[in-house]
Design an enzyme around this catalytic site. Structure first.
Site, PDB file in Angstrom:
ATOM      1  CE  LYS A  84     -29.231 -42.814  48.230  1.00  0.00           C
ATOM      2  NZ  LYS A  84     -29.851 -41.673  47.515  1.00  0.00           N
ATOM      3  CG  ASN A  85     -25.296 -41.156  46.755  1.00  0.00           C
ATOM      4  OD1 ASN A  85     -26.526 -41.155  46.750  1.00  0.00           O
ATOM      5  ND2 ASN A  85     -24.597 -40.664  47.761  1.00  0.00           N
ATOM      6  NE  ARG A 136     -30.560 -32.224  43.893  1.00  0.00           N
ATOM      7  CZ  ARG A 136     -31.005 -31.098  43.360  1.00  0.00           C
ATOM      8  NH1 ARG A 136     -32.300 -30.831  43.405  1.00  0.00           N
ATOM      9  NH2 ARG A 136     -30.196 -30.253  42.759  1.00  0.00           N
ATOM     10  CB  CYS A 145     -33.564 -35.693  51.538  1.00  0.00           C
ATOM     11  SG  CYS A 145     -33.558 -37.458  51.878  1.00  0.00           S
ATOM     12  NE  ARG A 172     -30.795 -32.018  47.822  1.00  0.00           N
ATOM     13  CZ  ARG A 172     -30.740 -33.349  47.943  1.00  0.00           C
ATOM     14  NH1 ARG A 172     -29.582 -33.954  48.035  1.00  0.00           N
ATOM     15  NH2 ARG A 172     -31.830 -34.069  47.952  1.00  0.00           N
ATOM     16  N   PRO A 173     -30.618 -26.362  44.084  1.00  0.00           N
ATOM     17  CG  PRO A 173     -29.556 -24.343  43.600  1.00  0.00           C
ATOM     18  CD  PRO A 173     -29.820 -25.302  44.727  1.00  0.00           C
ATOM     19  CG  ASP A 210     -28.098 -22.944  39.593  1.00  0.00           C
ATOM     20  OD1 ASP A 210     -28.187 -23.841  40.437  1.00  0.00           O
ATOM     21  OD2 ASP A 210     -27.295 -22.005  39.673  1.00  0.00           O
ATOM     22  CG  LEU A 211     -24.197 -25.107  39.423  1.00  0.00           C
ATOM     23  CD1 LEU A 211     -23.203 -25.629  40.446  1.00  0.00           C
ATOM     24  CD2 LEU A 211     -23.592 -23.951  38.634  1.00  0.00           C
ATOM     25  CG  ASP A 235     -24.853 -38.158  51.609  1.00  0.00           C
ATOM     26  OD1 ASP A 235     -25.589 -37.190  51.862  1.00  0.00           O
ATOM     27  OD2 ASP A 235     -24.914 -38.796  50.539  1.00  0.00           O
ATOM     28  CB  ILE A 264     -22.625 -29.731  51.553  1.00  0.00           C
ATOM     29  CG1 ILE A 264     -21.165 -30.186  51.741  1.00  0.00           C
ATOM     30  CG2 ILE A 264     -23.130 -30.091  50.158  1.00  0.00           C
ATOM     31  CD1 ILE A 264     -20.180 -29.534  50.794  1.00  0.00           C
ATOM     32  NE  ARG A 271     -35.090 -41.245  48.955  1.00  0.00           N
ATOM     33  CZ  ARG A 271     -34.230 -40.273  49.273  1.00  0.00           C
ATOM     34  NH1 ARG A 271     -34.253 -39.742  50.479  1.00  0.00           N
ATOM     35  NH2 ARG A 271     -33.360 -39.839  48.399  1.00  0.00           N
TER      36      ARG A 271
END
Length: 427
Positions: A22-23, A99, A123, A128-129, A131-132, A313, A335, A405
Site C-alpha cells: 500500500k505505502n 494523508r 489516521c 504529522r505536519p 512542513d518538510l 507500522d 516516530i 484501508r
C-alpha cells in the site's frame, strides 16, 4: 457497518499470499502525473486507500483502466494515462481522509507548473505536519502559499530550477514528494538525510524506468538530475513488508507455521529480527519467507526507528504478540506521539499493558479473552485481529474501514491458513 468475528485458538498453518505494498502503491500512482504516456502498475492491491487515490487522479483528468478485477484475484494491473491534465486542484472532499493525497503536490507542480491541494487527513496517530514537504519543494524552486486550508504551489517563469535540501529529520513522504518534483526540474537537486525505506527505492526504480536520472538510490544522499520529459512504463509494485510482518505476528501468536508468499526477507529484516528476539523462527525461502513459532514466546524490548530500524507500522502488531510472551517487554515509539490508542482495546481482552508517554510496558499473560473491540487506526486494527486469533472465545472487531484501508481481503487470507474468522454485517 461490517464487523469481523474471530473464534480464537486456531493454529495457523499454510501459505499466505502477500499483496502489493500500500505505502509503495500510493507513491507510484502519482508518478502518472509526470508523463503524457501510459503508466501501468502491476500487483496493485485492492484497498480503500487505492480506490480513493484513483478517484483523486480522475479529478485531474487521468484515465484509468483495470485488468485482473475478478473476485478470485489478489492484486490488479491498472493503467493510468494523463495525456492532458484537466485540473490542478485536489479538493477537500477527496483529500480529507487520506494523508497520501499530499503526494500529488510535487508531480503536479513539476508537470503543470502549479498545484492546489487541500491539507490532508489520514489516521489520527499523532502530529504529522507537511512542513518538510513544503520546504523541500521550496528548495527545488517552488513558491508555496497556504490559504483557507489549501496549499498552493507555483513554479517560477521558466520552470523549477532544482536545488539542495538537507532534511532536518527523516521523512518518508517528504522525500517522495521531493524526488517526484525534482525529476522534471531544469537543474540538479541534492537531498541529504533522505529516507531510504524500501518504498523509496521502489519509487526511485519506477522513476528511473520512466527516464529519470537519480544517483544514490538506497542511500540517504540522493541526487536527481532533472530531465525535460518522462516516458511511460510498466512496473510491478513491491510486496507489502508491513502486511507480511502482520501475518507473521498472527502466525506466531497461534504457535503456527506459515509461508509468506512473495515477501522479501531483506526488506522486512528489522521485523524478522524482532520476531527472532521473541522466539519466532524465520527462513528466507525461494517463494517468500517462512515463519514458525515452535516454542514459548519471550519478552523483549523494542524501539521504532526510521529504516533500516523497526517500522512504526509494526509496533501495534508486535505489541499484540508480546501480550502472550513470558515476562515484561518495553516498546518505545519514537516516530509518532499518539500511537498507543490500541492499548485500551487490548487491555479489554485481558492484556496487561501500561503506557507512559512514548513507552508501553507489556507484561505477558497466559490467557487473552475475546471481547468486543473498536479499531482506532489501520495498524491498531490489525493488532486486535492478532490478539483475537489467540484469545479464548469470540472477538468482534468493529470499524473495519480502518482495516480495509491497508489489508487486502484480510479475513480470506487468514481463513486460508486455518483461522476461524468471518466478516458479517452489523445488525
Amino acid at each position: 457497518m461490517d464487523k469481523i468475528i474471530i473464534q480464537g485458538g486456531k493454529r495457523l498453518s499454510g501459505t499466505i499470499p502477500i499483496s502489493g505494498a500500500k505505502n509503495a502503491a500510493l507513491t507510484l500512482i502519482p508518478c502518472a502525473l509526470l508523463t503524457e504516456e501510459p503508466l501501468t502498475l502491476r500487483n496493485l492491491p485492492r484497498l480503500a486507500d487505492i480506490d480513493g487515490f484513483q478517484h483523486l487522479m480522475t479529478q485531474f483528468g487521468v484515465s484509468t483502466s483495470i485488468r485482473g478485477n475478478r473476485p478470485e484475484d489478489f492484486g490488479r494491473m491498472v493503467t493510468y494515462e494523463a495525456a492532458r491534465l484537466t485540473s490542478t486542484v485536489a479538493p477537500y472532499d477527496l483529500v480529507r481522509k487520506m494523508r497520501a493525497s499530499i503526494l500529488v503536490l510535487g508531480p503536479m507542480l513539476a508537470r503543470a507548473g502549479e498545484a492546489t491541494v487541500s491539507m490532508p487527513g489520514g489516521c489520527a496517530i499523532g502530529n504529522r505536519p507537511i512542513d518538510l514537504h513544503l520546504k523541500a519543494i521550496e528548495a527545488i524552486g517552488g513558491e508555496i502559499e497556504l490559504a483557507a486550508g489549501y496549499v498552493r504551489a507555483h513554479a517560477p517563469d521558466g520552470g523549477l530550477p532544482g536545488g539542495d535540501f538537507d532534511f532536518p529529520v527523516v521523512s518518508v513522504g517528504a522525500t517522495e514528494n521531493a524526488l517526484m518534483t525534482a525529476a522534471l526540474a531544469n537543474g540538479t537537486s541534492r537531498f541529504s538525510n533522505a529516507a531510504r525505506e524500501p518504498e523509496i527505492v521502489d519509487l526511485c526504480n519506477l522513476l528511473v524506468a520512466m527516464g529519470a536520472e537519480i544517483e544514490g538510490v538506497g542511500t540517504s544522499d540522493l541526487t536527481v538530475h532533472g530531465v525535460k520529459k518522462l516516458n511511460g512504463a510498466t512496473y510491478k509494485v513491491m510486496a507489502d513488508r508491513i502486511e507480511a510482518g502482520s501475518y507473521a505476528c498472527a502466525a506466531a501468536i497461534t504457535g503456527g507455521e506459515v509461508t509468506l508468499e512473495g515477501a522479501n526477507a531483506d526488506e522486512m529484516m528489522a521485523t524478522l529480527k524482532a520476531l527472532e528476539a521473541i522466539g519466532v523462527e524465520y527462513e528466507a525461502v525461494k517463494d517468500g519467507v517462512k515463519i514458525a513459532a515452535n516454542g514459548p514466546l519471550k519478552a523483549t524490548n523494542l524501539t521504532t526507528a526510521p529504516y533500516p530500524g523497526l517500522a512504526t507500522d509494526m509496533q501495534a502488531q508486535l505489541m499484540a504478540l508480546l501480550c502472550k510472551a513470558e515476562g515484561t517487554s518495553v516498546l518505545t515509539e519514537t516516530i509518532f506521539e499518539n500511537r498507543f490508542m490500541h492499548v485500551p482495546e487490548l487491555n479489554r481482552m485481558s492484556a496487561d499493558i501500561e503506557t507512559d508517554g512514548r513507552k508501553a510496558v507489556v507484561t505477558g499473560v497466559k490467557t487473552l479473552t475475546g471481547a468486543e473491540v473498536m479499531a482506532t487506526d489501520l495498524r491498531a486494527s490489525m493488532s486486535l485481529v492478532i490478539a483475537g486469533l489467540a484469545a479464548e472465545g469470540e472477538t468482534q472487531v468493529r470499524r473495519l474501514y480502518h482495516l480495509d484501508r491497508g489489508y487486502e481481503r484480510l479475513e480470506e487470507k487468514l481463513a486460508l491458513v486455518g483461522a476461524d474468522i468471518e466478516r458479517v454485517g452489523d445488525e
